[in-house]
Design an enzyme around this catalytic site. Structure first.
Site, PDB file in Angstrom:
ATOM      1  N   ASP A  24      -7.336   7.244   9.859  1.00  8.81           N
ATOM      2  CA  ASP A  24      -7.153   6.435   8.644  1.00  8.81           C
ATOM      3  C   ASP A  24      -8.065   5.207   8.743  1.00  8.81           C
ATOM      4  OD1 ASP A  24      -6.294   4.923   6.507  1.00  8.81           O
ATOM      5  OD2 ASP A  24      -4.167   4.988   7.026  1.00  8.81           O
ATOM      6  N   LEU A  39     -22.121  -0.914   8.654  1.00 10.09           N
ATOM      7  CA  LEU A  39     -22.772   0.360   8.316  1.00 10.09           C
ATOM      8  C   LEU A  39     -21.894   1.561   8.655  1.00 10.09           C
ATOM      9  CD1 LEU A  39     -26.150  -0.688   9.991  1.00 10.09           C
ATOM     10  CD2 LEU A  39     -25.695  -0.702   7.534  1.00 10.09           C
ATOM     11  N   THR A  80      -8.432   2.884   6.497  1.00  8.59           N
ATOM     12  CA  THR A  80      -7.974   1.723   5.721  1.00  8.59           C
ATOM     13  C   THR A  80      -7.871   0.505   6.644  1.00  8.59           C
ATOM     14  OG1 THR A  80      -6.569   3.295   4.551  1.00  8.59           O
ATOM     15  CG2 THR A  80      -6.252   0.977   4.011  1.00  8.59           C
ATOM     16  N   ASP A  91     -11.462  -4.872   7.407  1.00  9.51           N
ATOM     17  CA  ASP A  91     -10.700  -6.130   7.511  1.00  9.51           C
ATOM     18  C   ASP A  91     -10.486  -6.498   8.982  1.00  9.51           C
ATOM     19  OD1 ASP A  91     -10.471  -6.109   4.727  1.00  9.51           O
ATOM     20  OD2 ASP A  91      -8.617  -4.947   4.802  1.00  9.51           O
ATOM     21  N   SER A 138      -2.076  -1.091  11.518  1.00  7.30           N
ATOM     22  CA  SER A 138      -3.043  -0.436  12.423  1.00  7.30           C
ATOM     23  C   SER A 138      -3.848  -1.444  13.242  1.00  7.30           C
ATOM     24  CB  SER A 138      -4.017   0.434  11.609  1.00  7.30           C
ATOM     25  OG  SER A 138      -4.918  -0.374  10.864  1.00  7.30           O
ATOM     26  N   ARG A 167      -5.182   4.730  13.951  1.00 12.39           N
ATOM     27  CA  ARG A 167      -3.766   4.528  13.582  1.00 12.39           C
ATOM     28  C   ARG A 167      -3.636   4.542  12.064  1.00 12.39           C
ATOM     29  NH1 ARG A 167      -3.053  -0.751  17.473  1.00 12.39           N
ATOM     30  NH2 ARG A 167      -3.209   0.406  19.422  1.00 12.39           N
ATOM     31  N   ASP A 218       0.846  -1.203   0.000  1.00 10.63           N
ATOM     32  CA  ASP A 218       0.000   0.000   0.000  1.00 10.63           C
ATOM     33  C   ASP A 218       0.881   1.252   0.000  1.00 10.63           C
ATOM     34  OD1 ASP A 218      -2.314  -1.509   0.098  1.00 10.63           O
ATOM     35  OD2 ASP A 218      -2.692  -1.148   2.231  1.00 10.63           O
TER      36      ASP A 218
HETATM   37  O1  RIB Z   1      -9.204  -3.092   2.880  1.00  5.05           O
HETATM   38  C1  RIB Z   1      -8.052  -2.315   2.795  1.00  5.05           C
HETATM   39  C2  RIB Z   1      -7.131  -2.860   1.739  1.00  5.05           C
HETATM   40  O2  RIB Z   1      -7.759  -2.720   0.481  1.00  5.05           O
HETATM   41  C3  RIB Z   1      -5.822  -2.119   1.606  1.00  5.05           C
HETATM   42  O3  RIB Z   1      -4.825  -2.633   2.457  1.00  5.05           O
HETATM   43  C4  RIB Z   1      -5.508  -2.235   0.142  1.00  5.05           C
HETATM   44  O4  RIB Z   1      -4.404  -3.036  -0.141  1.00  5.05           O
HETATM   45  C5  RIB Z   1      -6.775  -2.738  -0.529  1.00  5.05           C
HETATM   46  O5  RIB Z   1      -6.649  -4.048  -0.897  1.00  5.05           O
END
Ligand code: RIB
Length: 299
Positions: free
Chosen positions: A242, A217, A244, A248, A287, A281, A12
């Protein structure tokens, strides 16, 4: 139970920007950071940090993917089923991270899109009925993988992200379906009102009667729905820097709760608190909090 997380590994490249770039604009980024990521890698790290024994399968290029494997190993994930492919680039992203902590992502699949049927067959022969498979939509061969794992008697957790029509045939294999309202709308083929998320979850359940639905949501929390119970989980308010990998982190911690025998209520709360820490983070995999940090927050 063993958990096989078969998914993407991405480098990333995260650019901090004052706002998302618009057509024709040249925009100076305030910083550039390179983090380990990929929905598959992030979910493996989250599952492992939450306390499960996790095996990651996937692929990187020969050039620059080693640090992704190192990140998985330092989180305790087994990496024996990751291939290093010649003549292929490791998957990577260009991520804009704005002042509100939101992001826009350009994804280049690279080695993640070179997953072959033979790699799937070789990997799955090491797993059996009662083991779990966790998948997203950043690798090739997804339908074949899900079908083969189902035939193996494995439990399948599917996060259909990023959503596209070609993965609709994969939904029927899901025992746990974790998705957001946009992805749900695309699957149900209708515009969805977020005012009544319980109804969306019900519609998903009637289309996929065997699946337990987890509908996320964002700042409005999440819904859990199975044949016996449907409930709403509130979000935890934090100052996000952040977002991101927030989804996950949620996926990994929710599934780890369920797979260690906790109730859906406990698992949803565990997952919500884990992702609340992650958004404070920077970066994707870096993070993701440890199990102890999340338990401390719960207490
Ligand atoms: O869900 C986040 C991820 O989506 C990031 O780490 C990026 O690589 C994308 O795949």
């Amino acid at each position: 139970m063993r958990v096989l997380s078969f998914g993407s590994l991405n480098i990333d490249n995260v650019y901090s920007v004052p706002h998302f770039i618009v057509r024709g604009e040249t925009l100076a980024a305030r910083s550039l950071n390179v983090f380990s990521g990929g929905k598959g890698l992030n979910q493996s790290v989250a599952l492992s940090k939450a306390g499960l024994k996790v095996f990651h399968a996937g692929a990187v290029g020969e050039d620059d993917g080693q640090f992704l494997i190192d990140e998985l190993e330092s989180a305790g994930v087994n990496t024996d089923y990751i291939k290093r492919l010649k003549g292929t680039k490791t998957g990577h992203t260009i991520i804009q991270n704005n002042e509100d902590g939101d992001n826009c992502i350009i994804l280049f699949g690279g080695a993640n899109q070179e997953i072959s049927k033979s790699q799937i067959d070789e990997t799955l022969k090491n797993f059996s009925a009662g083991d779990a498979l966790v998948i997203q939509n950043e690798i090739s061969g997804l339908e074949y993988l899900a079908k083969s794992a189902k035939n193996n008697g494995m439990i399948i957790a599917f996060n259909p992200s990023p959503m596209e029509d070609k993965i609709i045939p994969v939904f029927k294999y899901a025992d746990y379906l974790l998705l957001n309202e946009v992805e749900a709308g695309q699957f149900l083929n209708e515009k969805i009102s977020c005012d009544e998320p319980e109804k969306i979850a019900e519609k998903l359940r009637s289309s996929l009667p065997g699946a337990k639905i987890i509908l996320t949501l964002g700042t409005k929390g999440a819904i859990y729905s199975d044949s016996e119970i449907t409930f709403h989980q509130d979000a935890v308010k934090v100052n996000a820097v952040d977002t991101t990998a927030a989804g996950d982190t949620f996926t990994g911690f929710f599934l780890s709760g369920i797979f260690e025998g906790r109730t859906p209520q406990w698992s949803m709360n565990f997952a919500t608190n884990a992702s609340a820490i992650a958004v404070t983070r920077h970066g994707a995999a870096p993070s993701i909090p440890s199990r102890d940090e999340v338990l401390e927050k719960l207490n």
